[in-house]
Design a protein around this motif. Structure first.
Motif, mmCIF file in Angstrom:
data_model
loop_
_atom_site.group_PDB
_atom_site.id
_atom_site.type_symbol
_atom_site.label_atom_id
_atom_site.label_comp_id
_atom_site.label_asym_id
_atom_site.label_seq_id
_atom_site.Cartn_x
_atom_site.Cartn_y
_atom_site.Cartn_z
ATOM 1 N N ARG A 1 2.163 -9.015 5.945
ATOM 2 C CA ARG A 1 1.001 -8.881 6.822
ATOM 3 C C ARG A 1 1.340 -8.525 8.264
ATOM 4 N NH1 ARG A 1 -4.070 -13.080 7.873
ATOM 5 N NH2 ARG A 1 -4.849 -11.957 9.695
ATOM 6 N N TYR A 2 2.336 -9.184 8.834
ATOM 7 C CA TYR A 2 2.639 -8.985 10.263
ATOM 8 C C TYR A 2 3.906 -8.167 10.448
ATOM 9 C CZ TYR A 2 -0.658 -12.841 10.667
ATOM 10 O OH TYR A 2 -1.765 -13.631 10.573
ATOM 11 N N ASP B 1 -0.961 -6.751 13.268
ATOM 12 C CA ASP B 1 -1.526 -7.424 12.097
ATOM 13 C C ASP B 1 -2.028 -6.331 11.148
ATOM 14 O OD1 ASP B 1 -2.995 -8.772 10.215
ATOM 15 O OD2 ASP B 1 -4.138 -9.992 11.636
ATOM 16 N N LEU B 2 -1.347 -6.155 10.042
ATOM 17 C CA LEU B 2 -1.680 -5.052 9.134
ATOM 18 C C LEU B 2 -2.986 -5.286 8.382
ATOM 19 C CD1 LEU B 2 1.947 -4.411 7.887
ATOM 20 C CD2 LEU B 2 0.594 -2.861 9.301
ATOM 21 N N TRP B 3 -3.520 -6.489 8.475
ATOM 22 C CA TRP B 3 -4.858 -6.721 7.929
ATOM 23 C C TRP B 3 -5.910 -6.256 8.935
ATOM 24 C CZ3 TRP B 3 -5.138 -12.161 5.105
ATOM 25 C CH2 TRP B 3 -4.170 -12.189 4.092
ATOM 26 N N HIS B 4 -5.508 -6.145 10.186
ATOM 27 C CA HIS B 4 -6.427 -5.726 11.252
ATOM 28 C C HIS B 4 -5.786 -4.671 12.145
ATOM 29 C CE1 HIS B 4 -9.538 -8.639 10.398
ATOM 30 N NE2 HIS B 4 -8.610 -9.545 10.248
ATOM 31 N N ASP C 1 4.791 -12.101 3.573
ATOM 32 C CA ASP C 1 3.589 -11.701 2.841
ATOM 33 C C ASP C 1 3.191 -10.251 3.137
ATOM 34 O OD1 ASP C 1 2.758 -11.919 5.429
ATOM 35 O OD2 ASP C 1 1.271 -13.483 5.090
ATOM 36 N N GLY D 1 0.812 -1.210 0.000
ATOM 37 C CA GLY D 1 0.000 0.000 0.000
ATOM 38 C C GLY D 1 0.847 1.262 0.000
#
Lengths: 387, 100
Positions: free
Chosen positions: A202-203, A218-221, A200, A156
């Motif tokens: 994400r973390y 957690d970059l998804w959350h 990936d 991003g």
């Protein structure tokens, strides 16, 4: 004469052809004391060039442009150097701060971010011109600037980093580079000393020097905030002295497991990424510095802080046991795997050598000369998140 | 006067108990690389503070010797007493105090 011309033309084009160089299998070896970067053809184990006068490289790291033509070297003295690996030359060098620790390249390859100790903060530059794009002082709110560590690129067009003196994690969004957006996470745990990003993207996980366990985002959350992993692991009063801070970059992300160096304990931690529980703590020869996974995830290679820094230990991921201990030489500082892992290059500072091992037989293949090498960076990093 | 006394004491100590030259090499290497890991190869600081002569000004030798040998709790400075003794720490401080 008219006959001669085409022949001449042929000769010139032949010469140009002979000098063509691909950059996908190049490597940069940093010479700590001299402040040089050596360019190697890693397939041929051959030094191609030496780029000199890059300043204080006593702590240095390198990222690569996505076309793998340029290497960006981050020096201790705040120097940021752009090297053209096709032409063996320094394109530009700036000194952007008084004291720096590392850097990262953005998702789209257009931005270079540097994490600084003095003045504490992050500066972002155009990867093309090295002109300043954004200046982010790490002001935690009390007017004091914190040292910044653990700077990585995340998906991003963003960067993540941690504030050593202010116990925070910041996410810097540069989708609009003229209007940088910062999200701050506070009280993440005391003295984050380095951080990693999972392969990936994400973390984001920061190691804590002044607290037990690790701080995970957690970059998804992001709305869930910071989660403390292994909160009960190594209380402050039972910590062994640490003669060199572990590095979390290049951590072993192997299947369901994450392997990371413990701090203040001579162990490698195996953490299950599905529930963030400790699977096993593997006793090792000393304070681990790097725990690096072979690209296929079958082995992890571990080096150590002073005074155990003459050794390398290899962990077999299949059963999470020590497979072998190697003694490459005096002061083993860094390792780098070939892109698919058949070889590993090891920097041995006090022996002035880079030692190359076959990772299957664990036999030494070559010793390449380099003065006080402290870092090895292959251009295959160009296409990996967090490198 | 007190300052002068400790200075004289330090100077005489430094002469009397300088490590042998081989050991000096080892100590210089330790300073450059292992202290340098946190304080910088050029001692301008890193995770740890700068150790240039001006940074050490006003800090007494015994305080610095204790810091080196025992470390500083709550910071990343570890104790080095396992690897060097008080005379060697004092000699290193002398090296650090000398203008480069």
């Amino acid at each position: 004469m008219t006959k001669l011309l085409p022949i001449l033309g042929l000769l010139i084009s032949f010469n140009a052809l002979a000098e063509l160089r691909a950059t996908g299998d190049l490597g940069v070896v940093i010479e700590r004391e001299q402040g040089n970067a050596l360019i190697f053809n890693t397939s041929q184990h051959k030094q191609l060039a030496k780029i000199e006068q890059l300043g204080d490289l006593s702590h240095a790291s390198v990222v690569f442009s996505r076309d793998q033509r340029y290497a960006y070297v981050f020096g201790r003295d705040g120097g940021l150097s752009k090297i053209d690996m096709l032409q063996d030359k320094l394109v530009k060098r700036i000194v952007q701060a008084g004291n720096s620790i590392g850097g990262a390249i953005s998702q789209d390859g257009k931005l270079i971010a540097v994490s600084n100790y003095t003045p504490g903060g992050v500066k972002v530059f155009s990867s093309e011109t090295l002109e300043l794009v954004a200046d982010i002082p790490a002001d935690a709110g009390d007017g004091k600037l914190s040292k910044v560590i653990g700077l990585v690129d995340i998906p991003g067009q963003r960067f993540a980093f941690s504030l050593f003196d202010a116990d925070q994690i910041w996410i810097l969004d540069l989708k609009n580079s003229k209007k940088p957006d910062i999200t701050k996470f506070k009280d993440i745990g005391k003295q984050p000393y380095d951080a990693l990003i999972s392969s990936d993207g994400r973390y984001y996980i920061a190691g804590l020097f002044g607290d037990s366990g690790l701080a995970m985002l957690d970059l998804w959350h992001p709305e869930l905030g910071i989660k403390r992993i292994l909160p009960d692991y190594v209380k402050d009063d039972e910590k062994l002295p640490v003669y060199k801070m572990p590095h979390l970059e290049g951590w072993a992300d192997t299947g369901d497991y994450l392997l990371a160096p413990a701090i203040g304990k001579h162990e490698v931690l195996v953490i299950d990424k599905r529930n963030w529980q400790l699977v096993k703590a593997i006793p090792v020869a000393g304070q681990p510095v790097f725990v690096m996974g072979r690209p296929d995830g079958r082995q992890a290679w571990v080096n150590f802080a002073f005074p155990d820094n003459n050794q390398l230990q290899i962990i077999d991921i299949k059963d999470l046991t020590l497979q072998k201990t190697l003694t490459p030489g005096k002061a083993v500082l860094h390792m780098e795997f070939a892109p698919r892992g058949e070889e590993v290059w090891v920097a041995v500072r006090d022996d002035n050598q880079v030692v190359v091992y076959d990772t299957d037989t664990l036999q030494e293949i070559a010793r390449l000369p380099a003065q006080t090498p402290n870092g090895i960076f292959f251009s295959s990093r160009a296409h990996k998140i967090g490198f | 006067m007190k300052k002068l006394l400790s200075l004289m004491l330090f100077t005489s100590c430094a002469f009397a108990n300088d490590p042998p030259s081989e050991r000096q090499e080892v100590l210089r290497n330790l300073l450059k690389h292992d202290c340098g890991a946190c304080h910088g190869l050029t001692l301008k600081g890193g995770l740890g503070p700068a150790l240039l002569p001006e940074n050490l000004q006003g800090k007494p030798d015994d305080f610095l010797v204790t810091t080196i040998l025992e470390g500083r709790k709550g910071t990343a400075m570890p104790p080095w007493r396992q690897f060097i003794n008080a005379d060697e720490a004092l000699w290193l401080i002398g090296v650090l105090r000398k203008p480069k």
